[in-house]
Design a protein around this motif. Sequence first.
Motif, PDB file in Angstrom:
ATOM      1  N   VAL A  67      21.011 -45.034 -48.355  1.00 32.33           N
ATOM      2  CA  VAL A  67      20.779 -44.337 -47.053  1.00 32.33           C
ATOM      3  C   VAL A  67      21.303 -42.880 -47.195  1.00 32.33           C
ATOM      4  N   PRO A  68      20.403 -42.261 -47.060  1.00 36.78           N
ATOM      5  CA  PRO A  68      20.683 -40.551 -47.378  1.00 36.78           C
ATOM      6  C   PRO A  68      21.465 -40.084 -46.459  1.00 36.78           C
ATOM      7  N   ASP A  69      21.413 -40.771 -44.979  1.00 29.75           N
ATOM      8  CA  ASP A  69      22.162 -40.043 -43.877  1.00 29.75           C
ATOM      9  C   ASP A  69      23.489 -40.931 -43.475  1.00 29.75           C
ATOM     10  N   TRP A  70      23.822 -41.757 -44.403  1.00 28.71           N
ATOM     11  CA  TRP A  70      24.857 -42.787 -44.071  1.00 28.71           C
ATOM     12  C   TRP A  70      25.998 -41.862 -43.271  1.00 28.71           C
ATOM     13  N   ALA A  71      26.467 -40.948 -44.011  1.00 29.40           N
ATOM     14  CA  ALA A  71      27.428 -40.124 -43.284  1.00 29.40           C
ATOM     15  C   ALA A  71      27.400 -39.701 -41.792  1.00 29.40           C
ATOM     16  N   ALA A  72      26.154 -39.494 -41.497  1.00 29.54           N
ATOM     17  CA  ALA A  72      25.935 -38.944 -40.291  1.00 29.54           C
ATOM     18  C   ALA A  72      25.581 -40.042 -39.450  1.00 29.54           C
ATOM     19  N   LEU A  73      25.086 -41.390 -39.873  1.00 29.52           N
ATOM     20  CA  LEU A  73      25.145 -42.640 -39.300  1.00 29.52           C
ATOM     21  C   LEU A  73      26.455 -43.306 -38.751  1.00 29.52           C
ATOM     22  N   ARG A  74      27.412 -42.884 -39.911  1.00 34.92           N
ATOM     23  CA  ARG A  74      28.773 -43.344 -39.661  1.00 34.92           C
ATOM     24  C   ARG A  74      29.464 -42.580 -38.638  1.00 34.92           C
ATOM     25  N   ALA A  75      29.138 -41.227 -38.477  1.00 34.18           N
ATOM     26  CA  ALA A  75      29.789 -40.155 -37.445  1.00 34.18           C
ATOM     27  C   ALA A  75      29.083 -40.755 -36.167  1.00 34.18           C
ATOM     28  N   ALA A  76      27.905 -41.001 -36.047  1.00 32.75           N
ATOM     29  CA  ALA A  76      27.229 -41.255 -34.734  1.00 32.75           C
ATOM     30  C   ALA A  76      27.717 -42.705 -34.413  1.00 32.75           C
ATOM     31  N   GLY A  77      27.979 -43.680 -35.196  1.00 35.63           N
ATOM     32  CA  GLY A  77      28.700 -44.956 -34.926  1.00 35.63           C
ATOM     33  C   GLY A  77      29.855 -44.881 -34.223  1.00 35.63           C
ATOM     34  N   ALA A  78      30.799 -43.976 -34.807  1.00 33.90           N
ATOM     35  CA  ALA A  78      32.242 -43.451 -34.429  1.00 33.90           C
ATOM     36  C   ALA A  78      32.145 -43.042 -32.948  1.00 33.90           C
ATOM     37  N   ILE A 132      29.521 -43.003 -30.655  1.00 31.42           N
ATOM     38  CA  ILE A 132      29.474 -43.859 -29.792  1.00 31.42           C
ATOM     39  C   ILE A 132      30.210 -44.576 -29.095  1.00 31.42           C
ATOM     40  N   LYS A 133      31.064 -45.239 -30.114  1.00 34.38           N
ATOM     41  CA  LYS A 133      32.073 -46.022 -29.685  1.00 34.38           C
ATOM     42  C   LYS A 133      33.116 -45.420 -29.053  1.00 34.38           C
ATOM     43  N   ASP A 134      33.437 -44.331 -29.506  1.00 31.94           N
ATOM     44  CA  ASP A 134      34.535 -43.318 -28.673  1.00 31.94           C
ATOM     45  C   ASP A 134      33.922 -43.211 -27.284  1.00 31.94           C
ATOM     46  N   ASP A 135      32.947 -42.868 -27.130  1.00 32.75           N
ATOM     47  CA  ASP A 135      32.215 -42.492 -25.693  1.00 32.75           C
ATOM     48  C   ASP A 135      32.444 -43.924 -25.022  1.00 32.75           C
ATOM     49  N   THR A 136      32.038 -45.027 -25.465  1.00 30.26           N
ATOM     50  CA  THR A 136      32.091 -46.029 -24.669  1.00 30.26           C
ATOM     51  C   THR A 136      33.546 -46.423 -24.355  1.00 30.26           C
ATOM     52  N   LEU A 137      34.366 -46.273 -25.168  1.00 30.20           N
ATOM     53  CA  LEU A 137      35.963 -46.586 -24.873  1.00 30.20           C
ATOM     54  C   LEU A 137      36.367 -45.649 -23.763  1.00 30.20           C
TER      55      LEU A 137
END
Lengths: 481, 242
Positions: A56-67, A69-74
């Motif tokens: 996955v070429p944009d894994w780092a960006a996906l990972r940052a997005a996941g983090a 989204i979860k921080d926003d949710t929390l």
Amino acid sequence: MTVFLGLPRADPESHLHGAPFPQAARAAIADTQLRRNLGNATATIRAKRARVVGEVPDWAALRAAGAAIKDDTLARLPELLVQLEEAVTARGGTVHWARDATEANRIVTALVQATGADEVVKVKSMATQEIGLNEALEAAGIAAWETDLAELIVQLGHDTPSHILVPAIHRNRAEIREIFLREMGRVGLPAPADLTDSPPALADAARRHLRQKFLDARVAISGANFAVASTGTLSVVESEGNGRMCITLPRTLITVMGIEKLVPTWQDLEVFLQLLPRSSTGERMNPYTSMWSGAVEGQEFHLVLLDNGRTAVLSDPEGRAALRCIRCSACLNVCPVYERTGGHAYGSIYPGPIGAVLSPQMTGPSQNSTLPYASSLCGACYDACPVAIDIPSMLVHLRSQVPHPAAERAVMRSVAYAMGSPRRWAVALAVSKAGRLLGRRRGRLSTLPPPLSGWTSSRDLPLPPAESFRDWWTRTHGDGS
Amino acid sequence: MRIALFLTCLVDAVVPAAGKATVELLERLGHEVVFPPGQTCCGQMHVNTGYPGEALPLIRRYVETFEPYEAVVAPSGSCVGSVRHQHAAVASGDPALAARAAAVAARTYELSEFLVDVLGVTDVGASYPHRVTYHPTCHSLRLLRVGDKPLRLLREVRGLDLVELPGAEECCGFGGTFAVKNADTSTAMLADKMRAVLDTRAEVCAASDSSCLLHIGGGLSRLRTGVRTVHLAEILASREGS
Ligand code: SF4
């Protein structure tokens, strides 16, 4: 009148603590079969995960997005949970709120009893394990059947899970065959007498056994991997399809979900449906993703929202990122401590690096004081985590909160005192030279007094140098610097 | 360049050879090395064991001792990792100190980083005719991200036969007080690391962290394997056989 100002911790009924880690680990390490099973399984899944993450070429960006989204949710958790409740209710579901394990178990038991059923089928769920739901149901005369293959192996083996994703990771094929032959007939359709230990034969025996359970069941209990606040959609992600059978066949569906499993919108799911399967099973996409919003016609749907210590975790600014966890188990599979000890040593249903953080957070650190130390802080878990939880830093943070043994505190303080000035430090170094007289062997130290004897149980120590660096420096460079 | 040496408490107390080698190497490359005598310890052991309060005076001492210097070099990835990732955070209750700590941390380097990134050298003129395998150590790898810098330095050493260590990136099981508090798990991890080292048939296992070397070396010595552990600085300072 008493005013309650604190936040509730996980209650004692929760499956979140056990024996102190060092002792439990010692027993696990001595089991060579277990170590071999674990070593093989984690090495295989590590390699698979690395391969699919690498493509996955944009894994780092996906990972940052996941983090993110979860921080926003929390940060907006109360408002989003209310939104979820409204959406689920609008679609014919009923939402229940449970402060802790006891309350959640009471709610679920009453719901099952109201249907008149004395059997339920279960989708693999960490939340229900956390609260000990199967045991609570059993106490009320209700049998709960696990339908995930690995969970079934664990249940039939009268065992407890040792991995978040692969609960029977500590078992090999021969052991599974034996369990099936011995136990299946006692609780349902027996395994064929000529069962071999080939994976297809084992899977087939499980399939027949489970089919009957699915067809008989009137009530199913599931967890949830994600819940979408805006639409009230619940989601279960799995490999075998057994979860989908449970969710669709029975007339009553009860979902128990930790309050942190939320994402704000449907669109946010996209990120996690990429992060989760690659991190957990090393697959590009999991074979079955089931989604449901409220109740469908002819079916009753209940959602139990579980706190059990989660708001206490949320209240700690330095520790709350642990609630980002999507239970992918990538951190377990890369952890060198987990690889040697397996999950049972952690005493909690959340094993491995994330368990070492989450369990003490949820119970309160004093209830789980050895877990924050069950790590060499090597950092492999942080690198593997798809939502970038800095587990090592959190472990260090928790270590400052646990009660310390008096002897250790005394040593730490006196070492800090000695290091507090170069003069005192020089004296300490001079004293350590006396160590040159202790249990020597071949010019090395082989016996240290407690509490340092743990070191010399397997390692020698070089003798303290005859000439310290400072003395060498003065001799070669003079005093001034 | 005027370089301050941060020796680290462990090198000071147990393995001064790594410190001496660092001095000899940097001087040979034409730099002036100073040894600020006020130094003691970075406080990592206290922070990592759960005693940030006890670590704070050590962090203050580190900052005050090394503030005057334009570059600080330490022969230890984990101590530099602590300086960079923990000092400012532990001092966060004292914003002025935290800011000073962050500034000093930005000028503190692990040896291989300093040689390759700051001095821009990979051939340090060393000669070391031995079969060597290299353990990269977790904090150098994952806190400092030194990558292959140590290997680039080793590849330029005359006579050195560098053999790859299987599972190199796996933790050796030291982990500071982990080695004592969880001695059994630590020993199980060490056993696998030692097996990997022995499989390479190297004479020497090198690393740039004295703590990991002490642990691996202690195990290899107990098993009487005859394999030595040597700090990267000692290899780079060596002129053996030239
Ligand atoms: S902490 Fe990260 S790696 Fe570990 S289970 Fe949770 S999401 Fe996965």
